[in-house]
Structures are given as structure tokens and as C-alpha cells.
Design a protein around this motif. Structure first.
Motif, PDB file in Angstrom:
ATOM      1  N   ASN A  68       0.855  -1.176   0.000  1.00 14.11           N
ATOM      2  CA  ASN A  68       0.000   0.000   0.000  1.00 14.11           C
ATOM      3  C   ASN A  68       0.900   1.238   0.000  1.00 14.11           C
ATOM      4  O   ASN A  68       1.530   1.552   1.002  1.00 14.11           O
ATOM      5  N   TYR A  69       0.949   1.913  -1.122  1.00 13.95           N
ATOM      6  CA  TYR A  69       1.833   3.056  -1.288  1.00 13.95           C
ATOM      7  C   TYR A  69       1.256   4.361  -0.744  1.00 13.95           C
ATOM      8  O   TYR A  69       1.932   5.381  -0.773  1.00 13.95           O
ATOM      9  N   ASN A  73       3.331   7.706  -0.619  1.00 21.49           N
ATOM     10  CA  ASN A  73       2.968   8.758  -1.568  1.00 21.49           C
ATOM     11  C   ASN A  73       2.630  10.057  -0.851  1.00 21.49           C
ATOM     12  O   ASN A  73       3.005  11.140  -1.306  1.00 21.49           O
ATOM     13  N   ARG A  74       1.931   9.966   0.291  1.00 24.97           N
ATOM     14  CA  ARG A  74       1.628  11.166   1.065  1.00 24.97           C
ATOM     15  C   ARG A  74       2.916  11.847   1.541  1.00 24.97           C
ATOM     16  O   ARG A  74       3.044  13.070   1.468  1.00 24.97           O
ATOM     17  N   LYS A  75       3.859  11.056   2.024  1.00 26.70           N
ATOM     18  CA  LYS A  75       5.130  11.622   2.491  1.00 26.70           C
ATOM     19  C   LYS A  75       5.874  12.314   1.358  1.00 26.70           C
ATOM     20  O   LYS A  75       6.349  13.438   1.513  1.00 26.70           O
ATOM     21  N   ILE A  76       6.004  11.636   0.222  1.00 27.41           N
ATOM     22  CA  ILE A  76       6.779  12.212  -0.880  1.00 27.41           C
ATOM     23  C   ILE A  76       6.062  13.430  -1.453  1.00 27.41           C
ATOM     24  O   ILE A  76       6.693  14.422  -1.816  1.00 27.41           O
ATOM     25  N   ASN A  77       4.725  13.382  -1.518  1.00 25.72           N
ATOM     26  CA  ASN A  77       3.977  14.545  -2.005  1.00 25.72           C
ATOM     27  C   ASN A  77       4.124  15.728  -1.056  1.00 25.72           C
ATOM     28  O   ASN A  77       4.244  16.872  -1.494  1.00 25.72           O
ATOM     29  N   ASN A  78       4.125  15.473   0.250  1.00 23.54           N
ATOM     30  CA  ASN A  78       4.324  16.523   1.238  1.00 23.54           C
ATOM     31  C   ASN A  78       5.714  17.151   1.082  1.00 23.54           C
ATOM     32  O   ASN A  78       5.855  18.374   1.102  1.00 23.54           O
ATOM     33  N   GLY A 135      18.285  -1.318  -4.320  1.00 26.80           N
ATOM     34  CA  GLY A 135      17.549  -1.869  -5.464  1.00 26.80           C
ATOM     35  C   GLY A 135      16.324  -1.039  -5.788  1.00 26.80           C
ATOM     36  O   GLY A 135      16.391   0.179  -5.914  1.00 26.80           O
ATOM     37  N   VAL A 136      15.170  -1.707  -5.887  1.00 32.86           N
ATOM     38  CA  VAL A 136      13.925  -1.023  -6.267  1.00 32.86           C
ATOM     39  C   VAL A 136      13.148  -0.496  -5.061  1.00 32.86           C
ATOM     40  O   VAL A 136      12.075   0.070  -5.230  1.00 32.86           O
ATOM     41  N   GLY A 137      13.670  -0.617  -3.873  1.00 26.72           N
ATOM     42  CA  GLY A 137      12.951  -0.258  -2.652  1.00 26.72           C
ATOM     43  C   GLY A 137      12.944   1.219  -2.323  1.00 26.72           C
ATOM     44  O   GLY A 137      13.225   1.610  -1.191  1.00 26.72           O
ATOM     45  N   VAL A 138      12.622   2.067  -3.310  1.00 26.53           N
ATOM     46  CA  VAL A 138      12.598   3.508  -3.101  1.00 26.53           C
ATOM     47  C   VAL A 138      11.353   4.091  -3.763  1.00 26.53           C
ATOM     48  O   VAL A 138      11.012   3.716  -4.884  1.00 26.53           O
ATOM     49  N   ASN A 139      10.699   5.002  -3.083  1.00 24.38           N
ATOM     50  CA  ASN A 139       9.558   5.732  -3.632  1.00 24.38           C
ATOM     51  C   ASN A 139      10.067   7.113  -4.034  1.00 24.38           C
ATOM     52  O   ASN A 139      10.570   7.862  -3.192  1.00 24.38           O
ATOM     53  N   TRP A 140       9.939   7.474  -5.321  1.00 22.97           N
ATOM     54  CA  TRP A 140      10.561   8.677  -5.865  1.00 22.97           C
ATOM     55  C   TRP A 140       9.603   9.841  -5.986  1.00 22.97           C
ATOM     56  O   TRP A 140       8.434   9.682  -6.312  1.00 22.97           O
ATOM     57  N   GLY A 141      10.120  11.032  -5.758  1.00 24.04           N
ATOM     58  CA  GLY A 141       9.414  12.280  -5.994  1.00 24.04           C
ATOM     59  C   GLY A 141      10.336  13.233  -6.723  1.00 24.04           C
ATOM     60  O   GLY A 141      11.560  13.122  -6.629  1.00 24.04           O
ATOM     61  N   THR A 142       9.747  14.176  -7.453  1.00 21.10           N
ATOM     62  CA  THR A 142      10.542  15.084  -8.278  1.00 21.10           C
ATOM     63  C   THR A 142       9.968  16.491  -8.228  1.00 21.10           C
ATOM     64  O   THR A 142       8.756  16.674  -8.281  1.00 21.10           O
TER      65      THR A 142
END
Length: 156
Positions: A68-69, A73-78, A135-142
Motif C-alpha cells: 500500500n503506497y 505517496n503522502r510523504k513524498i507529495n508533502n 535496489g527497487v525499494g525507493v519511492n521517488w518524488g521530483t
């Protein structure tokens, strides 16, 4: 406090284990697709932020979409919204790239991967972004911006 220090403070208020990079997407040797050309003309640089996912999450969980992202997603969007506000207050243009959306999730994901790749945080492989560390265990924001790179994060 310098802008780069403020950027780190904003990130560290939301998470402990993170990736941070900067990229000049306007350079001719950078990996940039035509679909982003008009956007990069306005916002030629990027701040790439990655939140490391919990270490007990398996690659299969990530690939099969059983995670469940929403919280991540809330953290990265914040974080990215706060970074945009900081850059705006500094007199620079800034745009948060949506973390996900109903418009076209693949376009957003590829822009996050593009920014992280050009910031030398890892590599794009089989529609995934892979870091050497986790590896792939990162949630990205830009965040896309016109701020000079030495102002964004001088110590990177």
C-alpha cells in the motif's frame, strides 16, 4: 541557513532514510525524451527525492503491487510540495511532478526515473528504477525548477 540546508531539513522532517540528487535536464548529454522537451524548457533542472521503503519488503511485494503506497505517496507529495514552496519563496519557478494520478501514471513514473537517473542515483531497467544501495525499494518524488544547481544543493 542556505537553500540547500533548508531542502535537507524539509526532507528529514518527513523521513530518516532518503536519497537526494540534482540534475540539469537541459544538458545535451542527459537522457531526456521528446515528450518532456517543452516542460524542461521552462524547468531545466530537477530535484530528485527518494524515500527508502522498509527493508522487510520483498522485491516480489513491490513487483506484484501488494504494497500500500498511500503512506509513502503522502510523504513524498508533502516533501515535494514543501520544496516547491521553498523555491517559490526564493524567487524561483518550481513544479511538483505528481506522484501518481489518473491522467497517466506511466508518464509521471518515467519522469521521476528520468530525474533520478540524471542525478546519478541509480539506473532505469525494465521500467523500474534501481539504486545500488537498496535496489527497487525507493519511492521517488521530483521537483522541476529553474533554480541554479549550486543553489539547490551545493554539497551534492
Amino acid at each position: 541557513m542556505e537553500l540547500g540546508d533548508n531542502i535537507r531539513t524539509i526532507i528529514e522532517e518527513n523521513c530518516e532514510d532518503y536519497f537526494l540528487g540534482k540534475a540539469d535536464l537541459s544538458l545535451p548529454d542527459q537522457i531526456v525524451t521528446e515528450q518532456y522537451a517543452s516542460l524542461i524548457a521552462i524547468y531545466p533542472r530537477a530535484i530528485s527525492v527518494g524515500i527508502t521503503l522498509p527493508h522487510n519488503i520483498t522485491k516480489e511485494t513491490l513487483i506484484n503491487g501488494n504494497l500500500n503506497y498511500d503512506e509513502f505517496n503522502r510523504k513524498i507529495n508533502n516533501i515535494t510540495r514543501n520544496l516547491c514552496d521553498l523555491l517559490d519563496c526564493g524567487g524561483y519557478k518550481a513544479l511538483t511532478v505528481p506522484k501518481s494520478g489518473k491522467i497517466n501514471k506511466e508518464i509521471f513514473s518515467s519522469l521521476h526515473y528520468l530525474a533520478a537517473s540524471n542525478a546519478n542515483l541509480g539506473r532505469i531497467e525494465k521500467n523500474m528504477f534501481i539504486t545500488p544501495e537498496v535496489g527497487v525499494g525507493v519511492n521517488w518524488g521530483t521537483v522541476l525548477t529553474d533554480a541554479p544547481l549550486d543553489v539547490i544543493c551545493p554539497d551534492l
